[in-house]
Write a protein that holds these residues in place. Structure first.
Motif, PDB file in Angstrom:
ATOM      1  N   GLN A  81      -6.514   1.234  -6.131  1.00 12.09           N
ATOM      2  CA  GLN A  81      -6.699  -0.140  -5.525  1.00 12.09           C
ATOM      3  C   GLN A  81      -5.170  -0.205  -4.818  1.00 12.09           C
ATOM      4  O   GLN A  81      -5.211  -0.845  -3.497  1.00 12.09           O
ATOM      5  N   GLN A  82      -3.971  -0.051  -5.385  1.00  6.46           N
ATOM      6  CA  GLN A  82      -2.873  -0.132  -4.670  1.00  6.46           C
ATOM      7  C   GLN A  82      -2.730   0.581  -3.543  1.00  6.46           C
ATOM      8  O   GLN A  82      -2.077   0.427  -2.471  1.00  6.46           O
ATOM      9  N   GLU A 115       5.294  -0.619   4.109  1.00  6.64           N
ATOM     10  CA  GLU A 115       5.881   0.489   4.515  1.00  6.64           C
ATOM     11  C   GLU A 115       7.072   0.737   3.400  1.00  6.64           C
ATOM     12  O   GLU A 115       7.606   2.160   2.969  1.00  6.64           O
ATOM     13  N   LYS A 116       7.531  -0.255   3.032  1.00  7.44           N
ATOM     14  CA  LYS A 116       8.655  -0.043   2.061  1.00  7.44           C
ATOM     15  C   LYS A 116       8.165   0.781   0.756  1.00  7.44           C
ATOM     16  O   LYS A 116       8.924   1.581  -0.010  1.00  7.44           O
ATOM     17  N   LEU A 117       7.096   0.152   0.398  1.00 12.39           N
ATOM     18  CA  LEU A 117       6.385   0.817  -0.970  1.00 12.39           C
ATOM     19  C   LEU A 117       6.041   2.293  -1.131  1.00 12.39           C
ATOM     20  O   LEU A 117       6.211   2.951  -1.826  1.00 12.39           O
ATOM     21  N   VAL A 118       5.640   2.470   0.277  1.00 15.60           N
ATOM     22  CA  VAL A 118       5.290   3.776   0.528  1.00 15.60           C
ATOM     23  C   VAL A 118       6.491   4.992   0.571  1.00 15.60           C
ATOM     24  O   VAL A 118       6.503   5.955  -0.056  1.00 15.60           O
ATOM     25  N   ARG A 123       9.803   8.777  -2.426  1.00 12.66           N
ATOM     26  CA  ARG A 123      11.093   9.195  -2.973  1.00 12.66           C
ATOM     27  C   ARG A 123      11.190   9.252  -4.375  1.00 12.66           C
ATOM     28  O   ARG A 123      11.597  10.308  -4.980  1.00 12.66           O
ATOM     29  N   TYR A 124      10.507   8.230  -4.873  1.00 14.81           N
ATOM     30  CA  TYR A 124      11.066   8.017  -6.390  1.00 14.81           C
ATOM     31  C   TYR A 124       9.830   7.803  -7.384  1.00 14.81           C
ATOM     32  O   TYR A 124       9.850   7.659  -8.462  1.00 14.81           O
ATOM     33  N   GLY A 125       8.437   7.834  -6.604  1.00 14.14           N
ATOM     34  CA  GLY A 125       7.566   7.665  -7.517  1.00 14.14           C
ATOM     35  C   GLY A 125       7.267   8.370  -8.621  1.00 14.14           C
ATOM     36  O   GLY A 125       6.986   7.717  -9.984  1.00 14.14           O
TER      37      GLY A 125
END
Length: 242
Positions: A81-82, A115-118, A123-125
């Motif tokens: 969903q996210q 966009e910041k979430l992506v 980078r760090y997910g």
């Protein structure tokens, strides 16, 4: 059928995870119970459990295994969903930048957050999920998505302030306890804007990650203009996060 090569299956047998019998032609034969067990092993491997953990999980009662798998399913749905929300927002942004559609300021702001979430995910997910778990990361991302425009402005300002004050603190010889406390307070405020709940222990763990991960070290090096920035920030966090 499982996609597992012979060597992998033999390895699972050596570890006592599955068993086979032999045909007259010396082929390995797996009965239905072991085929089902292999499916469970592959599911657990997909969820990043180690083989020692998988062995323990396979020995759990059937009901507990089902509960565990149902929990993993819920995590996947949350993640799905996210990602769909982020994907939709990015599609809209691409159309707007190509001049195909118009976007209101509110829509642009929402797209900016996505966009910041992506960017953060790319980078760090993986690291933050391994350290804090899927549910915590999903809750944090949701809290970030709910930030108002004013809160987002403050979110960005804090990051700049931390870099500036770190630079000032390091340049001054790290003698100012007041400045160190200011840096810690800013960093804590920064975390509280997205963390579901604040934990001093988690804060200290994050500080250690800053030093261990070269990407975080570079981020703070760039922010403060000093090679020791991540190490210095971690020292401050370890001292004041109680």
């Amino acid at each position: 059928m499982s996609g597992s090569i012979n060597r992998t299956l033999r390895f699972y047998e050596q570890k006592g995870l599955i068993k086979s019998s032999r045909s007259s032609g010396n082929y390995r034969l797996y009965d239905q119970a072991n085929v089902d067990r292999l499916q469970q092993i592959l599911f657990f491997k997909y969820f990043d459990f180690g083989l020692s953990e998988i062995r323990q999980l396979l020995n759990l009662p059937e009901e507990e295994q089902l509960t565990l798998l149902a929990g993993q399913r819920n995590k996947i749905i949350m993640r799905q969903q996210q990602l769909q929300t982020i994907l939709t927002s990015l599609d809209e942004t691409l159309k707007w930048r190509k001049g195909e559609i118009e976007m209101t300021n509110e829509e642009k702001f929402e797209a900016l957050k996505q966009e910041k979430l992506v960017e953060n995910e790319a980078r760090y997910g993986q690291e933050i999920r391994e350290k804090y778990g899927e549910e915590t990361v999903a809750a944090s991302n949701q809290k970030f998505q709910n930030l108002t425009e004013e809160q987002m402005k403050r979110f960005d300002e804090i990051q700049v302030e931390i870099g500036q004050k770190l630079q000032e603190y390091i340049t001054g010889g790290k003698d100012s306890e007041d400045l160190a406390r200011q840096i810690f307070t800013l960093h804590k405020e920064f975390l509280q804007m997205t963390w579901p709940s604040y934990s001093a222990e988690a804060h200290r763990g994050l500080g250690e990650m800053y030093v261990a991960d070269p990407r975080f070290r570079k981020y703070y090096q760039d922010a403060a203009g000093n090679l020791d920035a991540a190490t210095t920030l971690n020292e401050i966090i370890q001292k004041y996060a109680k």
